[in-house]
Design a protein around this motif. Structure first.
Motif, PDB file in Angstrom:
ATOM      1  N   GLU A 161      65.039 -43.977  48.889  1.00  0.00           N
ATOM      2  CA  GLU A 161      64.636 -45.397  48.209  1.00  0.00           C
ATOM      3  C   GLU A 161      65.402 -46.136  47.379  1.00  0.00           C
ATOM      4  N   ASP A 162      66.209 -45.246  46.581  1.00  0.00           N
ATOM      5  CA  ASP A 162      67.124 -45.735  45.673  1.00  0.00           C
ATOM      6  C   ASP A 162      68.387 -46.406  46.363  1.00  0.00           C
ATOM      7  N   MET A 163      68.702 -45.906  47.336  1.00  0.00           N
ATOM      8  CA  MET A 163      69.739 -46.493  48.343  1.00  0.00           C
ATOM      9  C   MET A 163      69.322 -47.672  49.071  1.00  0.00           C
ATOM     10  N   ILE A 164      68.242 -47.789  49.285  1.00  0.00           N
ATOM     11  CA  ILE A 164      67.684 -48.950  49.997  1.00  0.00           C
ATOM     12  C   ILE A 164      67.692 -50.156  48.842  1.00  0.00           C
ATOM     13  N   GLU A 165      67.553 -49.795  47.786  1.00  0.00           N
ATOM     14  CA  GLU A 165      67.389 -50.465  46.449  1.00  0.00           C
ATOM     15  C   GLU A 165      68.659 -51.295  46.408  1.00  0.00           C
ATOM     16  N   ILE A 166      69.629 -50.353  46.247  1.00  0.00           N
ATOM     17  CA  ILE A 166      70.899 -50.823  45.932  1.00  0.00           C
ATOM     18  C   ILE A 166      71.668 -51.628  47.219  1.00  0.00           C
ATOM     19  N   GLU A 176      62.537 -54.561  53.126  1.00  0.00           N
ATOM     20  CA  GLU A 176      61.767 -54.406  54.527  1.00  0.00           C
ATOM     21  C   GLU A 176      62.442 -54.135  55.669  1.00  0.00           C
ATOM     22  N   GLU A 177      63.571 -54.725  55.973  1.00  0.00           N
ATOM     23  CA  GLU A 177      64.352 -54.744  57.187  1.00  0.00           C
ATOM     24  C   GLU A 177      64.910 -53.293  57.191  1.00  0.00           C
ATOM     25  N   PHE A 178      65.512 -52.959  55.953  1.00  0.00           N
ATOM     26  CA  PHE A 178      66.222 -51.115  56.282  1.00  0.00           C
ATOM     27  C   PHE A 178      64.914 -50.374  56.127  1.00  0.00           C
ATOM     28  N   VAL A 179      63.614 -50.509  55.883  1.00  0.00           N
ATOM     29  CA  VAL A 179      62.608 -49.688  55.889  1.00  0.00           C
ATOM     30  C   VAL A 179      62.204 -49.536  57.200  1.00  0.00           C
ATOM     31  N   GLU A 180      62.111 -50.573  57.730  1.00  0.00           N
ATOM     32  CA  GLU A 180      61.416 -50.750  59.550  1.00  0.00           C
ATOM     33  C   GLU A 180      62.384 -50.143  60.177  1.00  0.00           C
ATOM     34  N   ALA A 181      63.720 -50.084  60.111  1.00  0.00           N
ATOM     35  CA  ALA A 181      64.755 -49.414  60.916  1.00  0.00           C
ATOM     36  C   ALA A 181      64.637 -47.869  60.823  1.00  0.00           C
ATOM     37  N   VAL A 182      64.463 -47.598  59.207  1.00  0.00           N
ATOM     38  CA  VAL A 182      64.734 -45.917  59.189  1.00  0.00           C
ATOM     39  C   VAL A 182      63.419 -45.302  59.500  1.00  0.00           C
ATOM     40  N   THR A 183      62.348 -46.152  59.854  1.00  0.00           N
ATOM     41  CA  THR A 183      61.223 -45.415  60.135  1.00  0.00           C
ATOM     42  C   THR A 183      60.513 -45.686  61.565  1.00  0.00           C
ATOM     43  N   ASP A 184      61.597 -46.345  62.211  1.00  0.00           N
ATOM     44  CA  ASP A 184      61.356 -46.944  63.640  1.00  0.00           C
ATOM     45  C   ASP A 184      61.551 -45.418  64.575  1.00  0.00           C
ATOM     46  N   LYS A 185      60.395 -44.911  65.008  1.00  0.00           N
ATOM     47  CA  LYS A 185      60.747 -43.550  65.677  1.00  0.00           C
ATOM     48  C   LYS A 185      61.625 -43.763  66.861  1.00  0.00           C
ATOM     49  N   GLU A 186      61.442 -44.737  67.933  1.00  0.00           N
ATOM     50  CA  GLU A 186      62.201 -45.047  68.916  1.00  0.00           C
ATOM     51  C   GLU A 186      63.546 -44.990  68.494  1.00  0.00           C
ATOM     52  N   TYR A 187      63.960 -45.904  67.539  1.00  0.00           N
ATOM     53  CA  TYR A 187      65.477 -45.771  67.057  1.00  0.00           C
ATOM     54  C   TYR A 187      65.897 -44.484  66.548  1.00  0.00           C
ATOM     55  N   LEU A 211      65.628 -40.034  57.841  1.00  0.00           N
ATOM     56  CA  LEU A 211      67.119 -39.994  57.536  1.00  0.00           C
ATOM     57  C   LEU A 211      67.625 -39.628  56.131  1.00  0.00           C
ATOM     58  N   GLU A 212      66.594 -39.017  55.328  1.00  0.00           N
ATOM     59  CA  GLU A 212      67.062 -38.541  53.894  1.00  0.00           C
ATOM     60  C   GLU A 212      68.094 -37.510  54.099  1.00  0.00           C
ATOM     61  N   GLY A 213      69.133 -37.661  53.362  1.00  0.00           N
ATOM     62  CA  GLY A 213      70.184 -36.815  53.198  1.00  0.00           C
ATOM     63  C   GLY A 213      71.236 -36.778  54.424  1.00  0.00           C
ATOM     64  N   TYR A 214      70.969 -37.894  55.343  1.00  0.00           N
ATOM     65  CA  TYR A 214      71.757 -37.977  56.485  1.00  0.00           C
ATOM     66  C   TYR A 214      72.743 -39.202  56.307  1.00  0.00           C
ATOM     67  N   LEU A 215      72.577 -40.180  55.303  1.00  0.00           N
ATOM     68  CA  LEU A 215      73.184 -41.295  55.226  1.00  0.00           C
ATOM     69  C   LEU A 215      74.425 -41.235  54.166  1.00  0.00           C
ATOM     70  N   GLU A 226      78.234 -60.721  56.115  1.00  0.00           N
ATOM     71  CA  GLU A 226      76.746 -60.210  56.543  1.00  0.00           C
ATOM     72  C   GLU A 226      76.985 -59.162  57.678  1.00  0.00           C
ATOM     73  N   ILE A 227      76.092 -58.099  57.428  1.00  0.00           N
ATOM     74  CA  ILE A 227      75.881 -56.967  58.372  1.00  0.00           C
ATOM     75  C   ILE A 227      74.792 -56.584  58.698  1.00  0.00           C
ATOM     76  N   ASP A 228      74.595 -56.030  60.060  1.00  0.00           N
ATOM     77  CA  ASP A 228      73.565 -55.692  60.812  1.00  0.00           C
ATOM     78  C   ASP A 228      73.079 -54.248  60.017  1.00  0.00           C
ATOM     79  N   VAL A 229      71.567 -54.165  60.027  1.00  0.00           N
ATOM     80  CA  VAL A 229      71.153 -53.014  59.334  1.00  0.00           C
ATOM     81  C   VAL A 229      71.379 -51.705  60.278  1.00  0.00           C
ATOM     82  N   LYS A 230      71.496 -51.935  61.580  1.00  0.00           N
ATOM     83  CA  LYS A 230      71.804 -50.503  62.245  1.00  0.00           C
ATOM     84  C   LYS A 230      73.327 -50.327  62.296  1.00  0.00           C
ATOM     85  N   LEU A 231      74.193 -51.275  62.252  1.00  0.00           N
ATOM     86  CA  LEU A 231      75.609 -50.898  62.300  1.00  0.00           C
ATOM     87  C   LEU A 231      75.685 -50.313  60.865  1.00  0.00           C
TER      88      LEU A 231
END
Length: 387
Positions: A161-166, A176-187, A211-215, A226-231
């Motif tokens: 959550e601290d990383m998301i804020e940064i 919101e965009e980052f949280v949506e991506a890292v909680t998307d089960k299919e992704y 993905l805690e600990g994996y980023l 600008e960058i894509d969240v999944k990239l």
């Protein structure tokens, strides 16, 4: 000698001759059988040797073909881009997609075998007439991007959550965009298929963030503003994968998930690099001790979702799969983003017999082998500062 005696003597000699002939026949038969067995063994041995030699030669030819130019006569220039933060796997995939190498796996293993490093991000002009060695050389002497439009740093040991804020403060990606991506089960399931270090356990419902600990915590530079969240997620995940696989050994006895969990505890407990291997040794000793909980304070803070300046007895009562004062063994998953030094320490612990340690106000760490020794250290250093 009577006639009867003569006949008996003749009969006896005849019997001896027959017996001798029979024995000679049996011996000859046995010799023939032994010779046949030897021939069979020899032939079998030759077949096995030839088979192994054939397999070895086939493997050698396969690898040599994979390292040779895809087409020696094709000098057409192919422009490729190696993104910043690309892992060896990412580079291999780019080269394979552009038809510059015939086998991505052989490329990865070859790079690892030769201990190649220093690949530069940037644009390259390559061709199918280049060998793998030539391509590797080009990738190490290319033009590195210097004018980055986007640069930010994720410090080691931060919660997701601290990383998301940064990231939301430094990039175009919203929380919101980052949280949506890292909680998307299919992704996440797709990432599990693509990244070796990701295991289905990350989707355990008890885990706060899959993905805690994996980023990987590091500086990230991008040419685009600008960058894509999944990239971004996959670039960070690739960094972790490359670092973890550099040190990981199947003989460690731990899964990738467990290694990152141990590394995150080391990251949370260590004040400097000199302590990491020592603390790792204590964690390993506790994991192998009979019925001894880890009792690591950073896991308690993570269980509460709150950073504590000091862990109090009342904090230890929380019922959580992350609270190592309550659960036996490792917590359910990593509790922060460990850096390379902690990942290395998790897999290369210091060998000792310590089971306890205390961080004193003077910045020193005091390890001890027994509970009584630990209590004496607490009385000497902690209690004296509270008076």
């Amino acid at each position: 000698m009577t006639e009867d005696n003569k006949r008996a003597k003749n009969d006896l000699q005849k019997d001896k001759s027959k017996l001798k002939a029979i024995n000679a026949g049996k011996l000859e038969e046995k010799q023939k059988e032994a010779g046949l067995v030897r021939k069979i063994v020899l032939i079998t041995f030759i077949v096995i040797v030839l088979s192994l030699a054939g397999a070895a030669y086939g493997t050698y030819k396969y690898v040599m073909n994979a390292l040779s130019p895809v087409d020696e006569n094709d000098d057409e220039i192919i422009e490729v881009t190696i993104p910043i933060g690309s892992s060896t796997t990412g580079i291999a995939d780019v080269l394979k997609e552009n038809g510059l190498i015939s086998n991505a796996s052989v490329f990865r293993y070859y790079v690892k075998f030769k201990n190649e490093s220093g690949f530069q991000a940037g644009d390259y002009e390559l061709s199918r007439s280049m060998s793998v060695d030539r391509i590797i050389d080009e990738l190490k002497h290319g033009t590195l991007y210097e004018d980055y439009q986007l640069t930010f740093t994720i410090p080691e040991g931060r919660w997701l959550e601290d990383m998301i804020e940064i990231i939301s403060e430094e990039t175009n990606i919203t929380e919101e965009e980052f949280v949506e991506a890292v909680t998307d089960k299919e992704y996440i399931e797709d990432l599990i298929e693509r990244f070796t270090i990701l295991e289905p356990v990350v989707l355990d419902e008890q885990i706060r963030w899959p993905l805690e600990g994996y980023l990987f915590p590091a500086r990230y530079d991008f040419v685009e503003e600008e960058i894509d969240v999944k990239l971004l997620i996959e670039t960070m995940l690739s960094r972790t994968s490359e670092i973890l696989l550099k040190y990981y050994n199947d003989e460690s006895g731990f899964t990738y998930h467990e290694v990152l969990t141990i590394a995150s505890i080391i990251e949370g407990e260590s004040r400097n690099d000199d302590e990491r291997a020592l603390i790792s040794g204590i964690i390993h000793n506790r994991l192998t001790a009979n019925n001894m909980p880890l009792q690591m304070d950073p896991t308690v803070a993570y269980a509460h979702g709150e950073h504590f300046s000091r862990t109090l007895y009342e904090h230890l009562e929380i019922d959580s799969p992350y609270n190592t004062y309550k659960v036996q063994g490792l917590p359910v998953g990593p509790i922060n983003s460990p850096g390379e030094a902690s990942i290395r320490a998790a897999l290369q612990p210091e060998q000792h017999q310590y089971l306890y340690f205390y961080h004193a106000e003077d910045g020193e760490i005091y390890p001890s082998k027994t509970y009584n020794e630990h209590q004496e250290i607490l009385q000497e250093y902690r209690d004296s500062t509270e008076e």
